[in-house]
Write an enzyme that holds these catalytic residues in place. Structure first.
Site, mmCIF file in Angstrom:
data_model
loop_
_atom_site.group_PDB
_atom_site.id
_atom_site.type_symbol
_atom_site.label_atom_id
_atom_site.label_comp_id
_atom_site.label_asym_id
_atom_site.label_seq_id
_atom_site.Cartn_x
_atom_site.Cartn_y
_atom_site.Cartn_z
ATOM 1 N N ARG A 94 0.793 -1.234 0.000
ATOM 2 C CA ARG A 94 0.000 0.000 0.000
ATOM 3 C C ARG A 94 0.824 1.283 0.000
ATOM 4 N NH1 ARG A 94 -3.632 -2.734 -2.480
ATOM 5 N NH2 ARG A 94 -5.070 -3.924 -1.197
ATOM 6 N N ASP A 123 -6.682 -1.138 4.655
ATOM 7 C CA ASP A 123 -6.051 -0.548 3.474
ATOM 8 C C ASP A 123 -6.423 0.918 3.261
ATOM 9 O OD1 ASP A 123 -4.504 -2.723 2.788
ATOM 10 O OD2 ASP A 123 -6.128 -3.687 1.684
HETATM 11 N N1 ARG Z 1 -5.852 -8.413 6.333
HETATM 12 C C1 ARG Z 1 -4.743 -8.121 5.485
HETATM 13 C C2 ARG Z 1 -4.250 -6.727 5.714
HETATM 14 O O1 ARG Z 1 -4.958 -5.917 6.204
HETATM 15 C C3 ARG Z 1 -4.993 -8.407 4.035
HETATM 16 C C4 ARG Z 1 -6.185 -7.744 3.411
HETATM 17 C C5 ARG Z 1 -6.255 -8.165 1.982
HETATM 18 N N2 ARG Z 1 -7.500 -7.980 1.350
HETATM 19 C C6 ARG Z 1 -8.283 -8.984 0.906
HETATM 20 N N3 ARG Z 1 -9.312 -8.679 0.200
HETATM 21 N N4 ARG Z 1 -8.044 -10.227 1.163
HETATM 22 O O2 ARG Z 1 -3.140 -6.429 5.376
#
Ligand code: ARG
Length: 415
Positions: A94, A123
């Site tokens: 990110r 995110d």
């Molecule tokens: N929980 C993880 C994080 O916040 C991954 C999120 C990824 N998104 C998904 N749609 N699986 O870094």
């Protein structure tokens, strides 16, 4: 003049819908930016698609090398693992995406950037905190959060507006993937009691299906950076890709994590991170050879802090720079080779060597060639035990519960 917005575009349903929605809602021109950090799928058609839906420009950046050199390897050197389970693939991507989004916005004279994150995840925080740190003057739009529509509504909107719906929409899961790992959530996975079905996995074989013979692999490191597999030098991107393939074949890197999100929700996340799993294990094995006990102990605290700051979206901070400076310095002697055995989902260290190894055979051995003088031990023990003896003599007779929490009675003393 129309407002210009640069949208982080994956090619998926939500961000495809966002192209149209942002254009209509803000009467704006939308430029898409697709960042390739080793995502799944074919990015070559993503440009076409963005333009077809109505973007005035569609940028695609191959950022795999940037990602590996500037985000992934520093995190590996720090042994950054969130809550002991998650090697942070999504979280690491990110800040880089935010940086590239900001670069594009400044280049294109845009007044805003946009992302497709919902209001429940980490995110959105990572994107927005990073953008704000790099270019506070830019507005940030989050159509998925502002609009708040369901998946069905997004599909209906797509149909209405002639937006092609990707085949991946048929997947019951929500997935984020890059070269450092793949995160899978939603669908049946939302029940933490349910075993993840096999169709959730694409990078790793089920241990039931992996080869019946173990696979030995040697990873070479230079100052904490992996540089070779089985003595063959590889650049970072290639090395990780190769390792994803090999370790995935042996079922290594599956993780089932009940995770604490930054915004306070517990969520169940499944990960596949074959290369990350192997490299993190190998790197720590080499450190145990080349670093002192104190460096290792302090390193654990640094790892925990580093993982937390990556997870929490604090990459672009002096805090990160300061920790990184310590990690960088600590890696000076972390060079050598680690031998691992991959078998049925497990990854075990079976050998390690380094020119800077602090393991000295002549000190450790119980065989011939021992250089350790055992006559030094009693003196050492007397000095080491001095404060303990002092405290026991002064306080033990006056403490009814004793030092062990076991009452000391005169009878005890006499037996
Ligand atoms: N929980 C993880 C994080 O916040 C991954 C999120 C990824 N998104 C998904 N749609 N699986 O870094």
């Amino acid at each position: 003049m129309l407002e210009k917005i640069v949208l982080a575009y994956s090619g998926g349903l939500d961000t495809s819908v966002a192209i149209k929605w942002l254009g209509e809602r803000y009467n704006a021109e939308v430029i898409t930016l697709t960042v390739d950090v080793g995502n799944e799928g074919d990015l070559s058609q993503v440009r076409e698609k963005a333009l077809r839906i109505g973007a005035i420009k569609a940028l695609v950046v191959d950022a795999k090398k940037l990602f590996v050199d500037h985000l992934v390897f520093p995190a590996l050197q720090a042994n950054a693992i969130y809550q002991g389970q998650y090697s942070l693939a999504t979280a690491l991507s990110r800040p880089l995406m935010a940086k590239l989004l900001v670069d594009a916005a400044l280049q294109e004279n845009a007044s805003a950037v946009a992302h497709g994150c919902t209001g429940k995840g980490n995110d959105q925080v990572r994107f927005e905190v990073s953008v704000a740190a790099l270019a506070p003057q830019l507005k940030i739009m989050a159509p998925a959060r502002e609009w708040g529509i369901t998946r069905e509504e997004a599909l209906a909107y797509a149909q209405e507006h002639g937006i092609p719906v990707p085949v991946t929409v048929s997947s019951p899961y929500s997935i984020d993937e890059n070269i450092w790992g793949r995160a899978i959530e939603c669908g049946v996975l939302e029940d933490p009691w349910v075993e993840p079905p096999e169709d959730a996995f694409t990078l790793t074989r089920s241990p039931e299906e992996t080869p019946d013979k173990p696979y030995y692999i040697e990873i070479g490191f230079e100052k904490g950076i992996p540089i070779s597999i089985d003595s063959q030098k590889l650049d970072g991107v290639e090395l990780i890709q190769r390792l994803n393939q090999i370790a995935g074949e042996h079922g290594v890197g599956r993780v089932d994590h009940i995770e604490d999100r930054l915004i306070g929700i517990k969520s169940r996340e499944i990960y596949e991170a074959p290369a990350a799993t192997v490299l993190l294990i190998a790197h720590q094995a080499l450190e145990s050879l080349a670093l002192s006990k104190e460096q290792l102990r302090f390193g654990q605290r640094v790892s925990a802090e580093y993982a937390e700051l990556i997870y929490n979206g604090l990459w672009f901070t002096p805090w990160r720079q300061d920790l990184a400076a310590y990690v960088q310095s600590s890696q000076r002697w972390v060079s050598g080779t680690v031998r691992l055995k991959l078998f049925k989902g497990s990854c075990c260290v079976v050998g390690r060597k380094s020119d800077y190894s602090l393991y000295q055979h002549e000190l450790a051995t119980y065989d011939k060639g021992d250089t350790f003088d055992q006559r030094d031990a009693p003196g050492f023990i007397r000095i080491w035990g001095l404060p303990i003896i002092t405290q026991a003599q002064v306080q033990l007779p006056k403490s009814p519960e004793g030092l062990l929490g076991i009452a000391t009675t005169p009878e005890d003393a006499s037996t």
